[in-house]
Design a protein around this motif. Sequence first.
Motif, PDB file in Angstrom:
ATOM      1  N   GLN A  70       0.853  -1.180   0.000  1.00  0.00           N
ATOM      2  CA  GLN A  70       0.000   0.000   0.000  1.00  0.00           C
ATOM      3  C   GLN A  70       0.895   1.239   0.000  1.00  0.00           C
ATOM      4  OE1 GLN A  70      -3.451  -0.335  -0.113  1.00  0.00           O
ATOM      5  NE2 GLN A  70      -2.824  -2.430  -0.502  1.00  0.00           N
ATOM      6  N   ASP A  71       1.245   1.729  -1.191  1.00  0.00           N
ATOM      7  CA  ASP A  71       2.214   2.810  -1.328  1.00  0.00           C
ATOM      8  C   ASP A  71       1.774   4.056  -0.570  1.00  0.00           C
ATOM      9  OD1 ASP A  71       3.798   1.228  -2.899  1.00  0.00           O
ATOM     10  OD2 ASP A  71       2.887   1.903  -4.765  1.00  0.00           O
ATOM     11  N   GLY A  72       2.700   4.568   0.233  1.00  0.00           N
ATOM     12  CA  GLY A  72       2.473   5.827   0.912  1.00  0.00           C
ATOM     13  C   GLY A  72       1.559   5.765   2.115  1.00  0.00           C
ATOM     14  N   LYS A  73       1.048   4.602   2.473  1.00  0.00           N
ATOM     15  CA  LYS A  73       0.143   4.515   3.613  1.00  0.00           C
ATOM     16  C   LYS A  73       0.865   3.991   4.839  1.00  0.00           C
ATOM     17  CE  LYS A  73      -4.277   4.229   1.341  1.00  0.00           C
ATOM     18  NZ  LYS A  73      -5.632   3.749   1.468  1.00  0.00           N
ATOM     19  N   TYR A  74       0.472   4.502   5.983  1.00  0.00           N
ATOM     20  CA  TYR A  74       1.022   4.037   7.252  1.00  0.00           C
ATOM     21  C   TYR A  74       0.476   2.635   7.496  1.00  0.00           C
ATOM     22  CZ  TYR A  74       2.634   4.507  12.103  1.00  0.00           C
ATOM     23  OH  TYR A  74       3.282   4.360  13.308  1.00  0.00           O
ATOM     24  N   ALA A  75       1.364   1.694   7.793  1.00  0.00           N
ATOM     25  CA  ALA A  75       0.957   0.292   7.945  1.00  0.00           C
ATOM     26  C   ALA A  75       1.148  -0.173   9.385  1.00  0.00           C
ATOM     27  CB  ALA A  75       1.760  -0.595   6.996  1.00  0.00           C
ATOM     28  N   VAL A  76       0.108  -0.814   9.909  1.00  0.00           N
ATOM     29  CA  VAL A  76       0.122  -1.323  11.278  1.00  0.00           C
ATOM     30  C   VAL A  76      -0.133  -2.823  11.256  1.00  0.00           C
ATOM     31  CG1 VAL A  76      -1.080  -1.263  13.512  1.00  0.00           C
ATOM     32  CG2 VAL A  76      -0.657   0.868  12.265  1.00  0.00           C
ATOM     33  N   LEU A  77       0.642  -3.544  12.053  1.00  0.00           N
ATOM     34  CA  LEU A  77       0.407  -4.971  12.250  1.00  0.00           C
ATOM     35  C   LEU A  77      -0.305  -5.168  13.574  1.00  0.00           C
ATOM     36  CD1 LEU A  77       0.877  -8.025  11.597  1.00  0.00           C
ATOM     37  CD2 LEU A  77       2.957  -7.821  12.974  1.00  0.00           C
ATOM     38  N   VAL A  78      -1.424  -5.888  13.546  1.00  0.00           N
ATOM     39  CA  VAL A  78      -2.146  -6.255  14.763  1.00  0.00           C
ATOM     40  C   VAL A  78      -1.976  -7.751  14.945  1.00  0.00           C
ATOM     41  CG1 VAL A  78      -4.397  -6.380  15.907  1.00  0.00           C
ATOM     42  CG2 VAL A  78      -3.821  -4.384  14.504  1.00  0.00           C
ATOM     43  N   ALA A  79      -1.265  -8.147  16.008  1.00  0.00           N
ATOM     44  CA  ALA A  79      -1.029  -9.564  16.278  1.00  0.00           C
ATOM     45  C   ALA A  79      -1.702  -9.939  17.598  1.00  0.00           C
ATOM     46  CB  ALA A  79       0.464  -9.856  16.350  1.00  0.00           C
ATOM     47  N   ASP A  80      -2.715 -10.791  17.507  1.00  0.00           N
ATOM     48  CA  ASP A  80      -3.452 -11.237  18.692  1.00  0.00           C
ATOM     49  C   ASP A  80      -4.102 -12.566  18.351  1.00  0.00           C
ATOM     50  OD1 ASP A  80      -5.609 -11.457  20.790  1.00  0.00           O
ATOM     51  OD2 ASP A  80      -4.841  -9.478  21.327  1.00  0.00           O
ATOM     52  N   ASP A  81      -4.134 -13.492  19.310  1.00  0.00           N
ATOM     53  CA  ASP A  81      -4.727 -14.796  19.027  1.00  0.00           C
ATOM     54  C   ASP A  81      -6.248 -14.776  19.123  1.00  0.00           C
ATOM     55  OD1 ASP A  81      -4.578 -16.497  22.212  1.00  0.00           O
ATOM     56  OD2 ASP A  81      -4.313 -14.366  21.809  1.00  0.00           O
ATOM     57  N   GLN A  82      -6.841 -13.645  19.502  1.00  0.00           N
ATOM     58  CA  GLN A  82      -8.300 -13.537  19.568  1.00  0.00           C
ATOM     59  C   GLN A  82      -8.823 -12.798  18.330  1.00  0.00           C
ATOM     60  OE1 GLN A  82      -9.736 -12.120  23.404  1.00  0.00           O
ATOM     61  NE2 GLN A  82      -7.864 -12.852  24.379  1.00  0.00           N
ATOM     62  N   PRO A  83      -9.553 -13.497  17.455  1.00  0.00           N
ATOM     63  CA  PRO A  83     -10.012 -12.881  16.203  1.00  0.00           C
ATOM     64  C   PRO A  83     -10.871 -11.641  16.402  1.00  0.00           C
ATOM     65  CG  PRO A  83     -10.359 -15.268  16.163  1.00  0.00           C
ATOM     66  CD  PRO A  83      -9.936 -14.921  17.548  1.00  0.00           C
ATOM     67  N   LEU A  84     -11.706 -11.617  17.436  1.00  0.00           N
ATOM     68  CA  LEU A  84     -12.587 -10.466  17.644  1.00  0.00           C
ATOM     69  C   LEU A  84     -11.797  -9.211  18.009  1.00  0.00           C
ATOM     70  CD1 LEU A  84     -15.641 -12.062  19.468  1.00  0.00           C
ATOM     71  CD2 LEU A  84     -15.444 -11.367  17.087  1.00  0.00           C
ATOM     72  N   ILE A  85     -10.724  -9.378  18.751  1.00  0.00           N
ATOM     73  CA  ILE A  85      -9.881  -8.218  19.078  1.00  0.00           C
ATOM     74  C   ILE A  85      -9.184  -7.712  17.823  1.00  0.00           C
ATOM     75  CG2 ILE A  85      -7.764  -7.512  20.289  1.00  0.00           C
ATOM     76  CD1 ILE A  85      -8.734  -9.066  22.686  1.00  0.00           C
ATOM     77  N   ARG A  86      -8.699  -8.625  16.991  1.00  0.00           N
ATOM     78  CA  ARG A  86      -8.078  -8.197  15.723  1.00  0.00           C
ATOM     79  C   ARG A  86      -9.084  -7.445  14.866  1.00  0.00           C
ATOM     80  NH1 ARG A  86      -6.242 -13.601  15.345  1.00  0.00           N
ATOM     81  NH2 ARG A  86      -7.355 -13.872  13.374  1.00  0.00           N
ATOM     82  N   MET A  87     -10.307  -7.957  14.799  1.00  0.00           N
ATOM     83  CA  MET A  87     -11.337  -7.320  13.984  1.00  0.00           C
ATOM     84  C   MET A  87     -11.679  -5.929  14.521  1.00  0.00           C
ATOM     85  SD  MET A  87     -15.195  -8.641  13.060  1.00  0.00           S
ATOM     86  CE  MET A  87     -15.801  -8.402  14.727  1.00  0.00           C
ATOM     87  N   LEU A  88     -11.806  -5.815  15.842  1.00  0.00           N
ATOM     88  CA  LEU A  88     -12.125  -4.532  16.458  1.00  0.00           C
ATOM     89  C   LEU A  88     -11.039  -3.503  16.162  1.00  0.00           C
ATOM     90  CD1 LEU A  88     -13.773  -2.784  18.494  1.00  0.00           C
ATOM     91  CD2 LEU A  88     -12.350  -3.757  20.288  1.00  0.00           C
ATOM     92  N   LEU A  89      -9.779  -3.885  16.353  1.00  0.00           N
ATOM     93  CA  LEU A  89      -8.674  -2.959  16.110  1.00  0.00           C
ATOM     94  C   LEU A  89      -8.533  -2.626  14.633  1.00  0.00           C
ATOM     95  CD1 LEU A  89      -6.097  -4.451  18.637  1.00  0.00           C
ATOM     96  CD2 LEU A  89      -7.254  -2.235  18.798  1.00  0.00           C
ATOM     97  N   ARG A  90      -8.762  -3.623  13.764  1.00  0.00           N
ATOM     98  CA  ARG A  90      -8.693  -3.369  12.318  1.00  0.00           C
ATOM     99  C   ARG A  90      -9.734  -2.335  11.911  1.00  0.00           C
ATOM    100  NH1 ARG A  90     -10.724  -8.167   9.656  1.00  0.00           N
ATOM    101  NH2 ARG A  90     -12.697  -7.084   9.843  1.00  0.00           N
TER     102      ARG A  90
END
Length: 200
Positions: A70-90
């Motif tokens: 994704q050119d020029g966009k700030y990229a964040v990695l969300v690493a968590d074993d709980q899918p709902l937390i990943r979805m919420l943060l995403r």
Amino acid sequence: MIVALVLLLACGGLVIGLLRRRRRRHQPVVVPYLANVPHGANQEQQRHSAPNEPKPTVVPFKADAVPAAQDGKYAVLVADDQPLIRMLLRELLQQDGVTVYEAENGTAAVEAFRRHHIDFALLDLNMPGMNGLEALKEIRQLDASVEAAFVTGYGDPEMLNEAKKLGVLTCFTKPFDIESVRRHVANRRESAARKDGVVS
């Protein structure tokens, strides 16, 4: 399979609604040693993105499918074993124009760093297999300058001290205030833009 997916999405919507209601009643819980960490410019100004900014592409990490950069966009990695937390943060971070990669454990988080340029990592401290601390140690071998914060269900003093040694001074304790996480990522993004000479 479709029924299970629909049920998962319905449950996710319910959890997000409950968390949003809950955050109005609760202050964020942040590890005490963070109180002296400077957060840069006015946080209220940094938390708002441009109103006409296009919606970002959300790119979940899968080992067998490498998404385009994704050119020029700030990229964040969300690493968590709980899918709902990943979805919420995403969903929270994508509202601010951030490209989001996801990992369900430490091993997948390290692999995501091998495949993508990532500016900031939000790692669960306690994941099965490789935990967040172990993952960050390997990630730092790939990119020594990457910024990170931890999320945890409980603050183990030994792990928090190890995190400090790795230069990570922010740890959000579950259940965390989602706006607090959002502001922290916005601050780091703004700081990175200033370092790169980008005027926002």
